[in-house]
Design a protein around this motif. Structure first.
Motif, PDB file in Angstrom:
ATOM      1  N   ILE A  48       0.871  -1.178   0.000  1.00 33.03           N
ATOM      2  CA  ILE A  48       0.000   0.000   0.000  1.00 33.03           C
ATOM      3  C   ILE A  48       0.904   1.223   0.000  1.00 33.03           C
ATOM      4  O   ILE A  48       1.642   1.467   0.959  1.00 33.03           O
ATOM      5  N   ALA A  50       1.383   5.390  -0.758  1.00 31.26           N
ATOM      6  CA  ALA A  50       0.717   6.684  -0.904  1.00 31.26           C
ATOM      7  C   ALA A  50       0.962   7.297  -2.283  1.00 31.26           C
ATOM      8  O   ALA A  50       0.093   7.957  -2.851  1.00 31.26           O
ATOM      9  N   GLY A  51       2.137   7.070  -2.832  1.00 31.92           N
ATOM     10  CA  GLY A  51       2.522   7.738  -4.079  1.00 31.92           C
ATOM     11  C   GLY A  51       1.574   7.455  -5.236  1.00 31.92           C
ATOM     12  O   GLY A  51       1.400   8.288  -6.129  1.00 31.92           O
ATOM     13  N   THR A 135      10.106   0.921  -0.243  1.00 30.52           N
ATOM     14  CA  THR A 135      10.024   2.050   0.694  1.00 30.52           C
ATOM     15  C   THR A 135      11.331   2.234   1.460  1.00 30.52           C
ATOM     16  O   THR A 135      11.813   3.360   1.600  1.00 30.52           O
ATOM     17  N   THR A 159       6.200  13.039   7.412  1.00 30.13           N
ATOM     18  CA  THR A 159       5.524  11.726   7.500  1.00 30.13           C
ATOM     19  C   THR A 159       6.463  10.698   8.146  1.00 30.13           C
ATOM     20  O   THR A 159       6.623   9.576   7.661  1.00 30.13           O
ATOM     21  N   LEU A 182       8.113  14.678  11.868  1.00 31.48           N
ATOM     22  CA  LEU A 182       6.847  15.409  11.776  1.00 31.48           C
ATOM     23  C   LEU A 182       5.732  14.395  11.520  1.00 31.48           C
ATOM     24  O   LEU A 182       5.865  13.509  10.682  1.00 31.48           O
ATOM     25  N   THR A 183       4.632  14.564  12.243  1.00 37.86           N
ATOM     26  CA  THR A 183       3.482  13.690  12.019  1.00 37.86           C
ATOM     27  C   THR A 183       2.216  14.393  12.502  1.00 37.86           C
ATOM     28  O   THR A 183       2.276  15.538  12.973  1.00 37.86           O
ATOM     29  N   SER A 184       1.047  13.701  12.367  1.00 38.71           N
ATOM     30  CA  SER A 184      -0.213  14.428  12.514  1.00 38.71           C
ATOM     31  C   SER A 184      -0.772  14.485  13.928  1.00 38.71           C
ATOM     32  O   SER A 184      -1.566  15.370  14.230  1.00 38.71           O
ATOM     33  N   LYS A 188       1.036   9.767  17.694  1.00 38.69           N
ATOM     34  CA  LYS A 188       2.077   9.343  16.759  1.00 38.69           C
ATOM     35  C   LYS A 188       3.414   9.998  17.114  1.00 38.69           C
ATOM     36  O   LYS A 188       4.470   9.395  16.939  1.00 38.69           O
ATOM     37  N   ASN A 228       8.544  14.524   2.276  1.00 41.62           N
ATOM     38  CA  ASN A 228       7.546  13.632   1.669  1.00 41.62           C
ATOM     39  C   ASN A 228       6.251  14.361   1.373  1.00 41.62           C
ATOM     40  O   ASN A 228       5.294  13.753   0.896  1.00 41.62           O
ATOM     41  N   VAL A 229       6.184  15.652   1.677  1.00 43.50           N
ATOM     42  CA  VAL A 229       4.906  16.342   1.752  1.00 43.50           C
ATOM     43  C   VAL A 229       4.792  17.554   0.806  1.00 43.50           C
ATOM     44  O   VAL A 229       3.785  17.731   0.141  1.00 43.50           O
ATOM     45  N   CYS A 250      11.502  13.795  -1.894  1.00 44.74           N
ATOM     46  CA  CYS A 250      11.093  12.402  -2.053  1.00 44.74           C
ATOM     47  C   CYS A 250       9.656  12.284  -2.536  1.00 44.74           C
ATOM     48  O   CYS A 250       9.322  11.428  -3.344  1.00 44.74           O
ATOM     49  N   LEU A 253       3.038  14.633  -0.814  1.00 46.82           N
ATOM     50  CA  LEU A 253       1.705  14.158  -0.411  1.00 46.82           C
ATOM     51  C   LEU A 253       0.641  15.245  -0.362  1.00 46.82           C
ATOM     52  O   LEU A 253      -0.526  14.998  -0.665  1.00 46.82           O
ATOM     53  N   PHE A 281      14.492  12.646  -6.647  1.00 40.00           N
ATOM     54  CA  PHE A 281      15.034  11.371  -7.134  1.00 40.00           C
ATOM     55  C   PHE A 281      13.887  10.360  -7.198  1.00 40.00           C
ATOM     56  O   PHE A 281      12.847  10.553  -6.578  1.00 40.00           O
ATOM     57  N   VAL A 283      13.350   6.111  -6.696  1.00 40.65           N
ATOM     58  CA  VAL A 283      14.068   4.928  -6.216  1.00 40.65           C
ATOM     59  C   VAL A 283      14.451   4.012  -7.374  1.00 40.65           C
ATOM     60  O   VAL A 283      15.468   3.315  -7.334  1.00 40.65           O
ATOM     61  N   MET A 326      -4.599   5.105   5.148  1.00 36.13           N
ATOM     62  CA  MET A 326      -3.290   5.751   5.040  1.00 36.13           C
ATOM     63  C   MET A 326      -3.445   7.266   4.871  1.00 36.13           C
ATOM     64  O   MET A 326      -2.678   8.050   5.417  1.00 36.13           O
TER      65      MET A 326
END
Ligand SMILES: NC(=O)c1ccc[n+]([C@@H]2O[C@H](COP(=O)([O-])OP(=O)(O)OC[C@H]3O[C@@H](n4cnc5c(N)ncnc54)[C@H](OP(=O)(O)O)[C@@H]3O)[C@@H](O)[C@H]2O)c1
Length: 346
Positions: A48, A50-51, A135, A159, A182-184, A188, A228-229, A250, A253, A281, A283, A326
């Protein structure tokens, strides 16, 4: 050749904002038969990611991937076993990981396969989609080549409780850095510090809380920002870059949900005054280096330095729920769906 049907999850509607389970539907089709140059995989796990959300939007095709079509199985990464083959490089019984679809059986010709899977000893097979799969490798190469964290530096990861973020955070700790995630949510944040061993964690949703947290936990500025965001979280990080900082681009989101464009950072001039670099970049640029990187990641897991946190759901019918959760930030670590074929095999 198997006689049962191929259960799949199709895209029923283009998601509007945060995806909903009703955007997807289960269906069945005959198991396909490979012709010359093709092979059939019996899928064990679905990843699963997100991308993939961005290619669910109407007309979202770009130079990298085509937009997903309504009524067709959803594109995604799978780990499977070759069940039948008319392809010289793929033999029955080989383990493979690649981009096919949310389905129990996939027809492939090798072009979308990222890599054959050489099972790592002592590590759960499903981690080949997570900590030692795409990942984990994303975190590994993004940090190695762009972030280049040095011991004692301050690394901020967005994230940080997600699949890529938790590996990037832990690798930066292994490199001797001070790591701020960093998270929500507060829960977490606590998990990042207490369970993953980060130095600090900040809730990012409230701009004032994010700004105050970054000021407090990065008093000498940010040497590496693993992004990531995008959007205003990126802007807040840029505002605090240390001299010579590196920004790893990366993912983005904040802008995957379509609709109105997310405002970009207004302070890119910070890159000039701080002599900073910001680079993206993919992967997949690193396929030839996967085996060595997997070996290093697996070594860190074996030595207890890297925790491959994973949440597993059972059965293909769980896939829409896993994907939607997610985007509500419910997940900690990597989300994987185990298919019926993997029960007892993994
Ligand atoms: N460059 C590459 O080759 C490559 C490869 C793989 C993945 N990626 C990127 O890596 C990033 C993470 O992917 P992943 O699969 O590991 O997902 P993930 O981090 O496991 O899950 C997504 C997390 O993002 C947060 N989130 C959800 N909606 C958000 C929004 N609108 N704004 C900000 N945060 C949001 C949630 O965490 P919180 O609770 O913390 O908000 C959620 O748990 C994505 O940007 C993806 O595109 C890049």
């Amino acid at each position: 050749m198997p006689t049962k049907m191929n259960r799949r999850i199709i895209l029923r509607a283009h998601p509007n904002g945060v995806p909903r389970e009703s955007d997807f539907a289960a269906d069945e089709a005959p198991i396909p038969e490979p012709s010359e140059g093709q092979f059939l995989t019996r899928n064990l796990f679905l990843s699963i990611d997100a991308g993939f959300r961005q290619w669910m939007n109407e007309g979202a095709g770009d130079g990298y991937l085509q937009a997903m079509a309504l009524g067709e199985p959803v594109m995604g990464l799978v780990l499977g076993e070759v069940a039948a083959s008319h392809h010289p490089q793929y033999r029955v019984g080989d383990l493979v990981m690649g981009r096919t679809r949310w389905e129990e059986w996939s027809l492939a010709d090798g072009s979308d396969y990222l890599a054959p899977v050489e099972r790592a000893a002592g590590i759960d097979l499903s981690h080949h989609l997570g900590a030692i799969g795409p990942t984990g490798l994303t975190a590994y190469f993004g940090l190695r080549d762009i972030g280049r964290p040095q011991a004692g530096e301050t690394v901020v990861v967005s994230t940080a409780a997600g699949a890529v973020g938790m590996i990037a955070s832990q690798i930066a700790k292994i490199r001797g850095c001070r790591v701020v995630g960093l998270t929500s949510t507060e829960a977490k944040c606590r998990w990042l510090v207490d369970h993953l061993g980060l130095d600090a964690a900040i809730e990012y949703r409230e701009p004032g809380v994010l700004a105050a947290g970054l000021d407090r936990h990065c008093p000498n500025g940010i040497d590496v920002y693993f992004d990531n965001v995008g959007g205003r979280v990126l802007e807040a990080a840029l505002a605090r870059l240390a001299m010579g900082a590196r920004v790893v681009m990366c993912g983005a989101l904040a802008s995957y949900e379509g609709g109105d464009p997310v405002p970009g950072p207004t302070n890119l001039f910070k890159l000039v005054t701080q002599r900073a670099t910001m680079r993206g970049f993919m992967v997949t640029d690193y396929v030839s280096e996967y085996p060595a990187a997997v070996a290093e990641l697996a070594g860190w897991i074996a030595s207890g330095q890297l925790h491959p946190v994973e949440r597993m759901l059972d059965g293909i019918e769980q896939t829409p729920r896993a994907f939607c959760e997610m985007f509500r930030g419910v997940n900690l670590g990597k989300l994987v769906v185990r298919l019926d074929a993997a029960r007892g095999a993994a």
